[in-house]
Design a protein around this motif. Sequence first.
Motif, PDB file in Angstrom:
ATOM      1  N   SER A   1      41.184 -40.010 -14.815  1.00  0.00           N
ATOM      2  CA  SER A   1      40.591 -40.811 -13.914  1.00  0.00           C
ATOM      3  C   SER A   1      41.036 -42.529 -14.286  1.00  0.00           C
ATOM      4  O   SER A   1      41.431 -42.520 -15.164  1.00  0.00           O
ATOM      5  CB  SER A   1      39.148 -40.484 -14.030  1.00  0.00           C
ATOM      6  N   ASP A   2      40.893 -42.972 -13.131  1.00  0.00           N
ATOM      7  CA  ASP A   2      40.951 -44.698 -13.395  1.00  0.00           C
ATOM      8  C   ASP A   2      39.751 -45.215 -13.390  1.00  0.00           C
ATOM      9  O   ASP A   2      39.399 -46.506 -13.192  1.00  0.00           O
ATOM     10  CB  ASP A   2      41.604 -45.240 -12.158  1.00  0.00           C
ATOM     11  N   GLN A   3      38.579 -44.694 -14.225  1.00  0.00           N
ATOM     12  CA  GLN A   3      37.518 -45.195 -14.421  1.00  0.00           C
ATOM     13  C   GLN A   3      37.036 -45.404 -15.692  1.00  0.00           C
ATOM     14  O   GLN A   3      37.619 -44.652 -16.658  1.00  0.00           O
ATOM     15  CB  GLN A   3      36.262 -44.200 -13.748  1.00  0.00           C
ATOM     16  N   VAL A   4      36.187 -46.386 -16.035  1.00  0.00           N
ATOM     17  CA  VAL A   4      35.696 -46.626 -17.528  1.00  0.00           C
ATOM     18  C   VAL A   4      34.333 -46.536 -17.597  1.00  0.00           C
ATOM     19  O   VAL A   4      33.691 -47.114 -16.783  1.00  0.00           O
ATOM     20  CB  VAL A   4      36.319 -47.930 -17.847  1.00  0.00           C
TER      21      VAL A   4
ATOM     22  N   PRO B   1      35.912 -49.359 -12.225  1.00  0.00           N
ATOM     23  CA  PRO B   1      37.496 -48.983 -12.078  1.00  0.00           C
ATOM     24  C   PRO B   1      38.226 -49.708 -13.258  1.00  0.00           C
ATOM     25  O   PRO B   1      37.962 -50.700 -13.961  1.00  0.00           O
ATOM     26  CB  PRO B   1      37.811 -49.604 -10.905  1.00  0.00           C
ATOM     27  N   GLU B   2      39.203 -49.172 -13.867  1.00  0.00           N
ATOM     28  CA  GLU B   2      40.052 -49.533 -15.071  1.00  0.00           C
ATOM     29  C   GLU B   2      40.634 -50.990 -14.506  1.00  0.00           C
ATOM     30  O   GLU B   2      40.724 -51.324 -13.427  1.00  0.00           O
ATOM     31  CB  GLU B   2      41.251 -48.855 -15.358  1.00  0.00           C
ATOM     32  N   ASP B   3      41.138 -51.830 -15.636  1.00  0.00           N
ATOM     33  CA  ASP B   3      41.632 -53.073 -15.285  1.00  0.00           C
ATOM     34  C   ASP B   3      41.111 -54.105 -14.476  1.00  0.00           C
ATOM     35  O   ASP B   3      41.715 -54.919 -13.602  1.00  0.00           O
ATOM     36  CB  ASP B   3      43.387 -52.793 -14.741  1.00  0.00           C
ATOM     37  N   GLY B   4      39.785 -54.251 -14.698  1.00  0.00           N
ATOM     38  CA  GLY B   4      38.847 -55.188 -13.778  1.00  0.00           C
ATOM     39  C   GLY B   4      38.158 -55.995 -14.929  1.00  0.00           C
ATOM     40  O   GLY B   4      37.888 -55.895 -15.911  1.00  0.00           O
ATOM     41  N   ARG B   5      37.562 -57.113 -14.459  1.00  0.00           N
ATOM     42  CA  ARG B   5      36.651 -57.901 -14.873  1.00  0.00           C
ATOM     43  C   ARG B   5      35.407 -58.198 -14.061  1.00  0.00           C
ATOM     44  O   ARG B   5      35.450 -58.637 -12.939  1.00  0.00           O
ATOM     45  CB  ARG B   5      37.416 -59.372 -15.019  1.00  0.00           C
ATOM     46  N   TYR B   6      34.260 -58.073 -14.766  1.00  0.00           N
ATOM     47  CA  TYR B   6      33.115 -57.904 -13.901  1.00  0.00           C
ATOM     48  C   TYR B   6      31.973 -59.023 -14.564  1.00  0.00           C
ATOM     49  O   TYR B   6      31.805 -58.801 -15.714  1.00  0.00           O
ATOM     50  CB  TYR B   6      32.641 -56.627 -13.903  1.00  0.00           C
ATOM     51  N   ALA B   7      31.604 -59.715 -13.930  1.00  0.00           N
ATOM     52  CA  ALA B   7      30.474 -60.713 -14.305  1.00  0.00           C
ATOM     53  C   ALA B   7      29.456 -59.871 -14.282  1.00  0.00           C
ATOM     54  O   ALA B   7      28.750 -59.144 -13.635  1.00  0.00           O
ATOM     55  CB  ALA B   7      30.554 -61.679 -13.479  1.00  0.00           C
ATOM     56  N   PHE B   8      28.340 -60.265 -15.369  1.00  0.00           N
ATOM     57  CA  PHE B   8      27.247 -59.615 -15.371  1.00  0.00           C
ATOM     58  C   PHE B   8      26.168 -60.459 -16.414  1.00  0.00           C
ATOM     59  O   PHE B   8      26.647 -61.371 -16.812  1.00  0.00           O
ATOM     60  CB  PHE B   8      27.251 -58.177 -16.145  1.00  0.00           C
ATOM     61  N   ARG B   9      24.813 -60.057 -16.439  1.00  0.00           N
ATOM     62  CA  ARG B   9      23.915 -60.702 -17.171  1.00  0.00           C
ATOM     63  C   ARG B   9      22.867 -59.409 -17.223  1.00  0.00           C
ATOM     64  O   ARG B   9      22.768 -58.615 -16.583  1.00  0.00           O
ATOM     65  CB  ARG B   9      23.249 -61.984 -16.730  1.00  0.00           C
ATOM     66  N   TYR B  10      21.874 -59.611 -18.411  1.00  0.00           N
ATOM     67  CA  TYR B  10      21.064 -58.698 -18.434  1.00  0.00           C
ATOM     68  C   TYR B  10      19.771 -59.634 -17.880  1.00  0.00           C
ATOM     69  O   TYR B  10      19.661 -60.804 -17.703  1.00  0.00           O
ATOM     70  CB  TYR B  10      20.581 -58.438 -19.959  1.00  0.00           C
ATOM     71  N   TYR B  11      18.653 -58.941 -17.058  1.00  0.00           N
ATOM     72  CA  TYR B  11      17.576 -59.433 -16.512  1.00  0.00           C
ATOM     73  C   TYR B  11      16.294 -58.668 -16.990  1.00  0.00           C
ATOM     74  O   TYR B  11      16.114 -57.588 -16.952  1.00  0.00           O
ATOM     75  CB  TYR B  11      17.873 -59.288 -15.090  1.00  0.00           C
ATOM     76  N   SER B  12      15.366 -59.457 -17.325  1.00  0.00           N
ATOM     77  CA  SER B  12      13.942 -59.032 -17.479  1.00  0.00           C
ATOM     78  C   SER B  12      12.835 -59.433 -16.791  1.00  0.00           C
ATOM     79  O   SER B  12      13.236 -60.785 -16.774  1.00  0.00           O
ATOM     80  CB  SER B  12      13.681 -59.478 -19.406  1.00  0.00           C
ATOM     81  N   GLU B  13      12.125 -58.681 -16.390  1.00  0.00           N
ATOM     82  CA  GLU B  13      11.024 -59.374 -15.388  1.00  0.00           C
ATOM     83  C   GLU B  13      10.405 -60.206 -15.989  1.00  0.00           C
ATOM     84  O   GLU B  13       9.754 -61.214 -15.637  1.00  0.00           O
ATOM     85  CB  GLU B  13      10.353 -58.199 -14.846  1.00  0.00           C
TER      86      GLU B  13
END
Length: 99
Positions: free
Chosen positions: A10-13, A60-72
């Motif tokens: 697969s091309d998934q991580v 998907p492989e070979d990507g860069r993804y912005a994220f953060r954790y969120y607490s209510e």
Amino acid sequence: MIKKVNKRDSDQVKVTFVLPEDHPYDGEVSVVGEFNDWTPGEHRFVRRSNQTYSTNVLLPEDGRYAFRYYSEADGWITEEDADDFVPNEFGTENCVVAT
């Protein structure tokens, strides 16, 4: 902590976001980012048998993804072990996970 496993044939991580048992955040905590339109609650942290809290996201492989954790209860949370950090339009930084 962030763990990554390439899915065979697969091309998934599979990216696993992990919080320790003694994390200081109140209420429900989730990972939000470009991969889920920054929607809180879509990828909630769940307590595991090893007493940590984690959630998985398939990306998907070979990507860069912005994220953060969120607490209510606590708001936006930064993952110190992220692969990178990028400024956001709110004057703070988003975490980045690279696959």
